[in-house]
Motif scaffolding. Structure first.
Motif, PDB file in Angstrom:
ATOM      1  N   LEU A  18       0.823  -1.210   0.000  1.00 31.31           N
ATOM      2  CA  LEU A  18       0.000   0.000   0.000  1.00 31.31           C
ATOM      3  C   LEU A  18       0.858   1.260   0.000  1.00 31.31           C
ATOM      4  O   LEU A  18       0.598   2.221  -0.733  1.00 31.31           O
ATOM      5  N   LEU A  19       1.906   1.270   0.813  1.00 30.74           N
ATOM      6  CA  LEU A  19       2.718   2.473   0.988  1.00 30.74           C
ATOM      7  C   LEU A  19       3.675   2.738  -0.171  1.00 30.74           C
ATOM      8  O   LEU A  19       4.054   3.891  -0.409  1.00 30.74           O
ATOM      9  N   THR A  20       4.083   1.693  -0.891  1.00 31.77           N
ATOM     10  CA  THR A  20       5.106   1.843  -1.938  1.00 31.77           C
ATOM     11  C   THR A  20       4.755   2.901  -2.991  1.00 31.77           C
ATOM     12  O   THR A  20       5.547   3.813  -3.239  1.00 31.77           O
ATOM     13  N   PRO A  21       3.577   2.826  -3.665  1.00 34.76           N
ATOM     14  CA  PRO A  21       3.271   3.860  -4.673  1.00 34.76           C
ATOM     15  C   PRO A  21       3.118   5.256  -4.063  1.00 34.76           C
ATOM     16  O   PRO A  21       3.443   6.257  -4.708  1.00 34.76           O
ATOM     17  N   VAL A  25       5.315   8.611  -5.250  1.00 37.57           N
ATOM     18  CA  VAL A  25       4.716   9.882  -5.667  1.00 37.57           C
ATOM     19  C   VAL A  25       5.230  11.031  -4.803  1.00 37.57           C
ATOM     20  O   VAL A  25       5.591  12.099  -5.309  1.00 37.57           O
ATOM     21  N   ARG A  26       5.285  10.805  -3.486  1.00 38.95           N
ATOM     22  CA  ARG A  26       5.732  11.854  -2.567  1.00 38.95           C
ATOM     23  C   ARG A  26       7.185  12.253  -2.817  1.00 38.95           C
ATOM     24  O   ARG A  26       7.556  13.418  -2.700  1.00 38.95           O
ATOM     25  N   LEU A  27       8.030  11.273  -3.136  1.00 38.92           N
ATOM     26  CA  LEU A  27       9.447  11.542  -3.383  1.00 38.92           C
ATOM     27  C   LEU A  27       9.722  11.886  -4.843  1.00 38.92           C
ATOM     28  O   LEU A  27      10.885  12.052  -5.230  1.00 38.92           O
ATOM     29  N   LEU A 590      -2.142  18.973 -11.535  1.00 40.82           N
ATOM     30  CA  LEU A 590      -2.451  18.327 -12.815  1.00 40.82           C
ATOM     31  C   LEU A 590      -1.664  17.029 -12.905  1.00 40.82           C
ATOM     32  O   LEU A 590      -0.510  16.968 -12.473  1.00 40.82           O
ATOM     33  N   HIS A 591      -2.284  16.004 -13.468  1.00 42.52           N
ATOM     34  CA  HIS A 591      -1.609  14.717 -13.618  1.00 42.52           C
ATOM     35  C   HIS A 591      -1.788  14.184 -15.030  1.00 42.52           C
ATOM     36  O   HIS A 591      -2.778  14.500 -15.709  1.00 42.52           O
ATOM     37  N   TYR A 592      -0.822  13.398 -15.439  1.00 38.48           N
ATOM     38  CA  TYR A 592      -0.836  12.811 -16.785  1.00 38.48           C
ATOM     39  C   TYR A 592      -2.146  12.062 -17.013  1.00 38.48           C
ATOM     40  O   TYR A 592      -2.639  11.351 -16.160  1.00 38.48           O
ATOM     41  N   ASN A 593      -2.729  12.262 -18.185  1.00 36.12           N
ATOM     42  CA  ASN A 593      -3.965  11.606 -18.628  1.00 36.12           C
ATOM     43  C   ASN A 593      -5.226  12.190 -17.996  1.00 36.12           C
ATOM     44  O   ASN A 593      -6.302  11.625 -18.124  1.00 36.12           O
ATOM     45  N   ASP A 594      -5.094  13.348 -17.284  1.00 30.90           N
ATOM     46  CA  ASP A 594      -6.289  14.047 -16.803  1.00 30.90           C
ATOM     47  C   ASP A 594      -7.114  14.536 -17.991  1.00 30.90           C
ATOM     48  O   ASP A 594      -6.560  14.915 -19.026  1.00 30.90           O
ATOM     49  N   HIS A 595      -8.442  14.545 -17.828  1.00 33.21           N
ATOM     50  CA  HIS A 595      -9.328  15.124 -18.838  1.00 33.21           C
ATOM     51  C   HIS A 595      -9.812  16.465 -18.280  1.00 33.21           C
ATOM     52  O   HIS A 595     -10.572  16.505 -17.308  1.00 33.21           O
ATOM     53  N   LEU A 596      -9.350  17.543 -18.897  1.00 38.38           N
ATOM     54  CA  LEU A 596      -9.643  18.880 -18.407  1.00 38.38           C
ATOM     55  C   LEU A 596     -10.827  19.477 -19.169  1.00 38.38           C
ATOM     56  O   LEU A 596     -10.812  19.517 -20.404  1.00 38.38           O
TER      57      LEU A 596
END
Length: 616
Positions: A18-21, A25-27, A590-596
């Motif tokens: 659970l913590l790995t991803p 992201v945080r680092l 904003l994140h990759y593959n977001d639909h704006l």
């Protein structure tokens, strides 16, 4: 007490998964694949680190199921439409005609396989390993799990070079998996390799049974609610083929891989694939990868100088086996493109773990050598995507347009053409020859390509299949459905179909096809006009309408709207992220593959679309 210890070990593994991803992201360590990070976390809590996890039946069973499901998803990842040569070859920026994807990929893989055999023979002569066969499998395999997301992030999946890289990886995945099955069968089944034919024959029968069942109306009705017959059938298929594999003396992973291939051939709907991915990568597969790290004793690898020397030699062998055959692409592409492609194809992981596990169990390699293979695979998965991203030439934004093909000329599609006409969209019309005379007025506005018929052969011969978006809007609903299914299966990302038959709408949506109808559209607009007349005015006003932009430019990953440099004459109304709907504010990232969903002046929105949808 033992039962309590086993549950605690399982809890530790689940929490680490659970913590790995979250830690990645945080680092801001997005360059490291999650599965590699899970193995590294396993090293920390396992034998090589704090030794917090005790192996038992719980973890052993879940880890094995994770491995089986990983092999299933590896088979499911294979897109057989990539083997189609229906796409017309286009000219590259250097003026050369792009290479034939399949023949070029096959030639490159043959080169990889031959070099792998030669290098494996040299390693055997040097005394590092005893089996040329096993070493050939390890050197020639390529990780689809690294190649596919890397190509998607670079936004080149559907380009000629992207298809070549993908096809080489797909062929390598298929061939090395079959070779691994033959290798295991030779060493474990006392030479009864012919028993594998029973497994493949069962696969063929199940494929035809699956096709018949999929087209049955009963299957469609059982796919809803709590029944979810598609998911049940997939798990039954996996268990059956895994059990049959073990019965005929093959590895269980071959049965799982074959199950994935069969499901892929049956073209499952996107919702089912998403469910399977979520279950696999959300639960079972992380447990498997964490346990790979837990079992490794990395310190024992550094006790033997010969093993230490083998690490850089194997890395060099992996690179040489890919870079030399890929140099064939120099006929069409620049050196940076060629070298970066070779580096990406060097990535390897899942099948190396499988081959190492099988080799260790058969006493062909030691546990230390198995650890070396996995360690080198981890290093390749970390280094090669980074090198690819640094070296691969980025597209120039100004040259990119969205190709739209519209099949069926009528008053609606002609009006859509007028509204969309810009430097951003390249729109091409297709219409049946004998019907075209009804729309002679169109000739003065744009060129209409004549089709002898709406058959798959005629449609496949045109440039329709190389489009980014295809709209099928003829007056024949049956033909619309048939053409849309064919075009979607041929690999076109977005297919929009006109369908006035409500019963067929659901089945088309299950295939990933977007559906519209004149009746439904009119009802929706009338309802909106009655309830929200001001909101409805946005739809028809080009200067104030809502626009959707898909974020594909990685340069904006993690950027907040507060620091976004192109806010100008535009307002962010909503952000769709997967199945979530986000109300944007200054601190929203904003994140990759977001639909704006944005609104603003047409000219500015078009410019913003170029910056966000295409990599600079």
């Amino acid at each position: 007490m033992e039962h309590g210890a086993s549950v605690i070990s399982l809890m530790i593994v689940i929490i680490v998964a659970l913590l790995t991803p979250i830690i990645l992201v945080r680092l801001k360590l997005n360059v490291i694949p999650v599965v590699v990070a899970e193995i590294l976390m396993g090293l920390i809590i396992g034998k090589s680190g704090f030794d917090l996890v005790k192996q038992d039946m719980w973890l052993g069973t879940l880890s094995t199921l994770g491995f089986i499901f990983l092999m299933f998803l590896s088979g499911l990842e294979i897109d057989f439409t990539a083997f189609s040569n229906s796409k017309k070859r286009e000219k590259l920026p250097n003026g050369k005609l792009e290479p034939n994807s399949f023949s070029t990929s096959f030639f490159i893989f043959v080169g990889i396989l031959i070099l792998s055999i030669v290098l494996s023979f040299l390693f055997v002569l040097a005394g590092f390993v005893e089996s040329t066969f096993l070493m050939t499998i390890i050197i020639s395999t390529i990780s689809l799990g690294v190649v596919v997301p890397t190509l998607k992030e670079a936004n080149i999946m559907r380009s000629a070079i992207g298809q070549i890289i993908l096809l080489v990886a797909v062929i390598a995945d298929l061939v090395t998996m079959i070779l691994l099955a033959v290798f295991a069968s030779i060493h474990e089944s006392e030479g009864n390799t012919w028993l594998l034919l029973i497994l493949f024959a069962a696969g063929v029968l199940l494929y035809f049974a699956g096709r018949k069942f999929k087209n049955n109306k009963l299957a469609d009705s059982l796919s809803r609610g709590t029944v979810q017959i598609g998911t049940r059938a997939v798990f039954a298929l996996i268990i059956f083929l895994v059990a049959l594999s073990e019965t005929v003396g093959a590895e269980n992973i071959l049965g799982a891989f074959l199950a994935g291939v069969l499901v892929s051939l049956l073209s499952p709907n996107e919702e089912l694939v998403h469910q399977l991915d979520s279950f696999g990568y959300g639960f079972l597969i992380p447990i498997f990868f964490v346990m790979v790290g837990v079992k490794m004793d990395i310190w024992s690898l550094f006790t033997d100088i010969k093993l230490l020397l083998f690490i850089p030699l194997l890395l060099v062998a992996l690179l040489v086996s890919k870079l030399i055959p890929v140099y064939y692409l120099k006929k069409w592409y620049d050196p940076k493109t060629v070298i970066s492609s070779g580096f990406l194809l060097t990535s390897t992981l899942s099948l190396v773990i499988a081959a190492s596990t099988i080799g260790e169990r058969m006493n062909i390699i030691s546990s230390q050598m198995s650890g070396i293979f996995i360690l080198v695979a981890i290093i390749s998965c970390i280094i090669t995507p980074i090198v690819f991203k640094k070296l691969f030439p980025k597209e120039k934004v100004g040259e990119k347009t969205i190709k739209v093909s519209i099949i069926g000329v009528n008053k609606v599609t002609m009006q859509v053409y007028r509204d969309l006409k810009s430097s951003l969209y390249e729109i091409t019309f297709y219409h049946k020859k004998q019907e075209k005379q009804d729309f002679q007025i169109a000739d003065s506005l744009f060129e209409v390509n004549e089709l002898e018929s709406y058959s798959e052969e005629i449609v496949g011969d045109m440039e329709i299949l190389s489009s980014d978006i295809v709209v099928v809007s003829t007056g024949d609903m049956k033909k619309n459905a048939e053409m849309s299914s064919f075009i979607k299966k041929a690999g076109v990302e977005r297919v929009i179909c006109r369908m006035e038959d409500i019963e067929q709408e659901e089945s088309l949506r299950n295939e990933g096809i977007e559906v519209f109808s004149m009746l439904t559209s009119t009802k929706a607009l009338l309802g909106a006009l009655i309830q929200s007349p001001r909101i409805l005015s946005l739809i028809g006003n080009n200067e104030a309408s809502l626009h959707e932009i898909r974020l594909k430019n990685k340069d904006f990953e993690g950027m907040t709207l507060r620091t976004f440099p192109f806010t100008g004459d535009v307002i962010f109304v909503r952000i769709f992220r997967g199945s979530d709907s986000v109300v944007p504010h200054g601190g929203t990232e904003l994140h990759y593959n977001d639909h704006l969903i944005v609104t603003g002046s047409e000219e500015y929105v078009r410019d913003l679309k170029r910056k966000l949808e295409f990599c600079e």
